[in-house]
Design a protein around this motif. Structure first.
Motif, PDB file in Angstrom:
ATOM      1  N   TYR A 125      46.627 -36.034 -24.909  1.00 31.00           N
ATOM      2  CA  TYR A 125      46.229 -34.955 -25.810  1.00 31.00           C
ATOM      3  C   TYR A 125      47.375 -33.984 -25.841  1.00 31.00           C
ATOM      4  CZ  TYR A 125      44.457 -30.811 -23.104  1.00 31.00           C
ATOM      5  OH  TYR A 125      44.309 -29.680 -22.339  1.00 31.00           O
ATOM      6  N   PHE A 157      41.709 -25.190 -13.184  1.00 34.62           N
ATOM      7  CA  PHE A 157      40.934 -25.596 -14.357  1.00 34.62           C
ATOM      8  C   PHE A 157      40.519 -27.068 -14.307  1.00 34.62           C
ATOM      9  CE2 PHE A 157      40.061 -25.566 -19.021  1.00 34.62           C
ATOM     10  CZ  PHE A 157      39.275 -24.433 -19.040  1.00 34.62           C
ATOM     11  N   TYR A 195      36.760 -27.671 -15.558  1.00 29.16           N
ATOM     12  CA  TYR A 195      36.453 -28.400 -16.781  1.00 29.16           C
ATOM     13  C   TYR A 195      37.106 -29.772 -16.896  1.00 29.16           C
ATOM     14  CZ  TYR A 195      36.994 -29.692 -21.730  1.00 29.16           C
ATOM     15  OH  TYR A 195      37.034 -30.373 -22.901  1.00 29.16           O
ATOM     16  N   SER A 232      30.208 -30.085 -20.386  1.00 32.81           N
ATOM     17  CA  SER A 232      31.081 -29.359 -19.463  1.00 32.81           C
ATOM     18  C   SER A 232      30.357 -28.310 -18.633  1.00 32.81           C
ATOM     19  CB  SER A 232      32.240 -28.732 -20.238  1.00 32.81           C
ATOM     20  OG  SER A 232      31.733 -27.946 -21.294  1.00 32.81           O
ATOM     21  N   ASP A 242      28.042 -22.180 -19.500  1.00 36.38           N
ATOM     22  CA  ASP A 242      29.136 -23.028 -19.975  1.00 36.38           C
ATOM     23  C   ASP A 242      30.308 -22.864 -19.028  1.00 36.38           C
ATOM     24  OD1 ASP A 242      30.476 -24.902 -21.433  1.00 36.38           O
ATOM     25  OD2 ASP A 242      30.672 -23.714 -23.259  1.00 36.38           O
ATOM     26  N   ASP A 243      31.213 -23.820 -19.055  1.00 34.16           N
ATOM     27  CA  ASP A 243      32.323 -23.763 -18.093  1.00 34.16           C
ATOM     28  C   ASP A 243      33.362 -22.721 -18.464  1.00 34.16           C
ATOM     29  OD1 ASP A 243      33.051 -25.853 -20.252  1.00 34.16           O
ATOM     30  OD2 ASP A 243      34.953 -25.344 -19.328  1.00 34.16           O
ATOM     31  N   SER A 244      33.563 -22.490 -19.770  1.00 32.71           N
ATOM     32  CA  SER A 244      34.610 -21.551 -20.168  1.00 32.71           C
ATOM     33  C   SER A 244      34.369 -21.090 -21.597  1.00 32.71           C
ATOM     34  CB  SER A 244      35.993 -22.211 -20.079  1.00 32.71           C
ATOM     35  OG  SER A 244      36.023 -23.393 -20.859  1.00 32.71           O
ATOM     36  N   ILE A 245      34.926 -19.926 -21.899  1.00 28.48           N
ATOM     37  CA  ILE A 245      34.975 -19.486 -23.296  1.00 28.48           C
ATOM     38  C   ILE A 245      36.442 -19.463 -23.679  1.00 28.48           C
ATOM     39  CG2 ILE A 245      34.633 -17.551 -24.892  1.00 28.48           C
ATOM     40  CD1 ILE A 245      32.137 -16.793 -23.410  1.00 28.48           C
ATOM     41  N   VAL A 246      36.781 -20.176 -24.723  1.00 24.61           N
ATOM     42  CA  VAL A 246      38.172 -20.199 -25.165  1.00 24.61           C
ATOM     43  C   VAL A 246      38.293 -19.316 -26.413  1.00 24.61           C
ATOM     44  CG1 VAL A 246      40.122 -21.644 -25.822  1.00 24.61           C
ATOM     45  CG2 VAL A 246      38.510 -22.456 -24.109  1.00 24.61           C
ATOM     46  N   ARG A 247      37.988 -19.870 -27.574  1.00 22.52           N
ATOM     47  CA  ARG A 247      37.986 -19.021 -28.769  1.00 22.52           C
ATOM     48  C   ARG A 247      36.657 -18.292 -28.942  1.00 22.52           C
ATOM     49  NH1 ARG A 247      40.903 -23.530 -30.322  1.00 22.52           N
ATOM     50  NH2 ARG A 247      42.930 -23.114 -31.257  1.00 22.52           N
ATOM     51  N   GLY A 248      35.632 -18.799 -28.283  1.00 23.12           N
ATOM     52  CA  GLY A 248      34.315 -18.189 -28.409  1.00 23.12           C
ATOM     53  C   GLY A 248      33.434 -18.884 -29.438  1.00 23.12           C
ATOM     54  N   THR A 249      33.981 -19.901 -30.089  1.00 22.03           N
ATOM     55  CA  THR A 249      33.226 -20.576 -31.147  1.00 22.03           C
ATOM     56  C   THR A 249      31.947 -21.227 -30.625  1.00 22.03           C
ATOM     57  OG1 THR A 249      35.401 -21.179 -31.992  1.00 22.03           O
ATOM     58  CG2 THR A 249      33.497 -22.149 -33.097  1.00 22.03           C
ATOM     59  N   THR A 250      32.075 -21.966 -29.521  1.00 18.85           N
ATOM     60  CA  THR A 250      30.914 -22.700 -28.996  1.00 18.85           C
ATOM     61  C   THR A 250      29.785 -21.747 -28.635  1.00 18.85           C
ATOM     62  OG1 THR A 250      32.492 -24.257 -28.048  1.00 18.85           O
ATOM     63  CG2 THR A 250      30.203 -24.465 -27.335  1.00 18.85           C
ATOM     64  N   ASP A 262      45.817 -27.470 -22.901  1.00 15.43           N
ATOM     65  CA  ASP A 262      46.015 -26.887 -24.215  1.00 15.43           C
ATOM     66  C   ASP A 262      45.167 -25.627 -24.364  1.00 15.43           C
ATOM     67  OD1 ASP A 262      46.868 -27.029 -27.066  1.00 15.43           O
ATOM     68  OD2 ASP A 262      44.706 -27.142 -27.329  1.00 15.43           O
ATOM     69  N   PRO A 312      44.955 -22.007 -26.842  1.00 17.91           N
ATOM     70  CA  PRO A 312      45.566 -21.405 -28.013  1.00 17.91           C
ATOM     71  C   PRO A 312      46.376 -20.157 -27.637  1.00 17.91           C
ATOM     72  CG  PRO A 312      43.201 -20.961 -27.953  1.00 17.91           C
ATOM     73  CD  PRO A 312      43.499 -21.870 -26.821  1.00 17.91           C
TER      74      PRO A 312
END
Ligand code: 5GP
Ligand code: SF4
Ligand code: MG
Length: 456
Positions: free
Chosen positions: A76, A241, A245, A286, A348-356, A390, A392
């Motif tokens: 990836y 990490f 995850y 996750s 949840d395991d993590s918030i990245v962009r917050g979309t989920t 990865d 953002p």
């Protein structure tokens, strides 16, 4: 990414097992997959394709190829685009012979090394950071392949867990920080190297040990020879990490069960951030294990209240926000009957962009939840990773944009709480100075190493 390698001292074919190993490492990369081996004419051979392992490669075809040493990779993209030229293993026949490399991690001084090499005539075929290793080797034609490899690794910074195919040898190497996992296994006369121990289980191999940070392990018909990357000794800096995850829960990393660490993250989250919910659920897959720990510690009932479409992959690297939002809907659906009128702890395991989280809170409200308490089993991700995961840019990271209160409002939850960095490190069980938490804390290493120029 994930790497796998197999070497049979008695000359039995191993490519089918490499395929199976990659299949077990699928979660580490779904963009492409490939294998490499050296044929009877001493030529390097590769088969690569895009997409999931079973689409990119053909198990039956591989099982018919008589290669007793081979490597493989699932990718990836964290450095370089996802085009075919970047699919690994990267391979070449150079003046000293054939070589192929499969790499997990990010070489943080790759652009400096690349410029140095291009100024000396190297013509790069891909945009991956991994290709610098091949060119560094080729620029030392007076050395044997192994000596050239060892000296090349000495010049690299950042993260690399490698499987390398050379003539009559399989080589595994791990950067001196040991960011990414890498394990050694054995079954009968076959040695295996694998990003994670779960793939050793699939091929019926016993895990012998993990590679030490900074170790180069050479496997040939005489057995194992361990070398060191010739740099001053460093302390370990294992990616936290992987536990949160990335790694599979049935793997062991640094001697710890990923499952047990993940569950402990949930328990610790419950101790520090309890909530008034009457049921706990996890964002699959996750967040599931941490949610079980959260429920156990807080005494809440655990329900699998959100169903995941098992045919959807890890879809977080979608190109646009619209596609990402649709992705959440395509992948996850709450069970109405378990949601209506309930006050929920959603882990949840993590918030990245917050979309989920935002999408899920909206759905749960539509399905009649009375309260939604988001609990995240990692600290806020505020900084990008330079070592092979990865993430953002800072601007896109939800927790970098807003504080906890604002983010809670943004995702529409009744409360939001994160795990602390101390709890994360303690659950992993290594000394704090041996665990990388840079994407949470922003402290990238003692010398502040991120992207660096080469100094040869
Ligand atoms: P979000 O929707 O907040 O952008 O992403 C959060 C979800 O992405 C979590 O459920 C988490 O499992 C997953 N995720 C985990 N690791 C990564 C990663 O390295 N990058 C990205 N973008 N998402 C990840
Ligand atoms: Fe792992 Fe984060 Fe460190 Fe990257 S920055 S190696 S994701 S802990
Ligand atoms: Mg997830």
């Amino acid at each position: 990414c994930g790497v796998f390698g197999a070497f049979s001292a008695s000359g039995n074919p191993v490519l089918e097992e490499v395929y199976l190993g990659l299949y077990a490492l699928q979660h580490r990369g779904q963009e492409s997959a490939g294998v490499a081996w050296i044929d009877g004419e001493n030529q390097i051979r590769t088969i690569k394709g895009q997409g999931l392992v079973h689409l990119a490669l053909n198990q039956a075809e591989l099982s018919g190829i008589p290669a007793s040493s081979a490597i493989g990779h699932v990718r990836y993209s964290t450095a370089g685009g996802s085009g075919l030229s970047n699919v690994q293993p990267l391979a070449a026949n150079y003046c000293r012979g054939p070589v192929a490399i499969a790499h997990n991690g990010n070489i943080s001084n790759a652009s400096g090394v690349r410029r140095y090499l291009e100024n000396r005539g190297a013509i790069f075929q891909s945009t991956t950071d991994t290709e610098v290793i091949l060119h560094l080797m080729a620029h030392q034609p007076h050395k044997t392949e192994l000596d050239a490899l060892v000296d090349s690794l000495r010049k690299l910074k950042g993260a690399f867990s490698l499987a390398v195919a050379l003539k009559d040898r399989l080589v595994a190497a791990r950067d001196p920080w040991g960011f990414r996992p890498l394990a050694l296994g054995k079954r009968d006369d076959v040695y295996y190297i694998s990003s994670e121990s779960c793939a050793l289980d699939l091929v019926g191999a016993e895990m012998i040990r993990e590679l030490d940070p900074g170790e180069i392990l050479v496997i040939d018909t005489d057995g194992l020879h361990s070398l060191r990357i010739p740099v001053e000794p460093r302390r370990r800096y294992l990616c936290s990490f992987e536990f949160v995850y990335f790694a599979r829960p049935d793997s062991l990393i640094a001697g710890q069960s990923v499952y047990q660490v993940r569950k402990e993250l949930g328990r610790r989250l419950a101790r520090r951030s309890p909530c008034s919910g009457n049921c706990a659920t996890g964002m699959p897959d996750s967040g599931t294990i941490a949610a079980m720990g959260y429920a156990e510690e807080s005494g809440l009932a655990y329900e699998k209240a959100i169903v995941r479409n098992r045919y959807s992959g890890r879809t977080f690297i979608e190109p646009t926000q619209r596609v990402r939002e649709l992705g959440v809907r395509k992948k996850l659906n709450p069970i109405r009957e378990l949601i209506k009128g309930q006050s929920l702890a959603v882990v949840d395991d993590s918030i990245v962009r917050g979309t989920t989280s935002r999408k899920m809170v909206e759905l749960l409200r539509n399905y009649g939840a009375s309260e939604i308490h988001m609990r995240i089993s990692s600290p806020p991700v505020r900084f990008p990773c330079y070592y092979g995961i990865d993430t953002p840019t800072r601007e896109e990271l939800a927790a970098a944009r807003s504080n906890e209160e604002a983010l809670c409002a943004e995702i529409g939850a009744d409360s939001l709480a994160y795990l602390t960095e101390t709890d994360l490190v303690e659950a992993i069980g290594l000394p704090a100075c041996e665990v990388c938490t840079a994407c949470f804390s922003g402290s990238y290493m003692e010398d502040g190493e991120k992207y660096e120029e080469l100094d040869i």
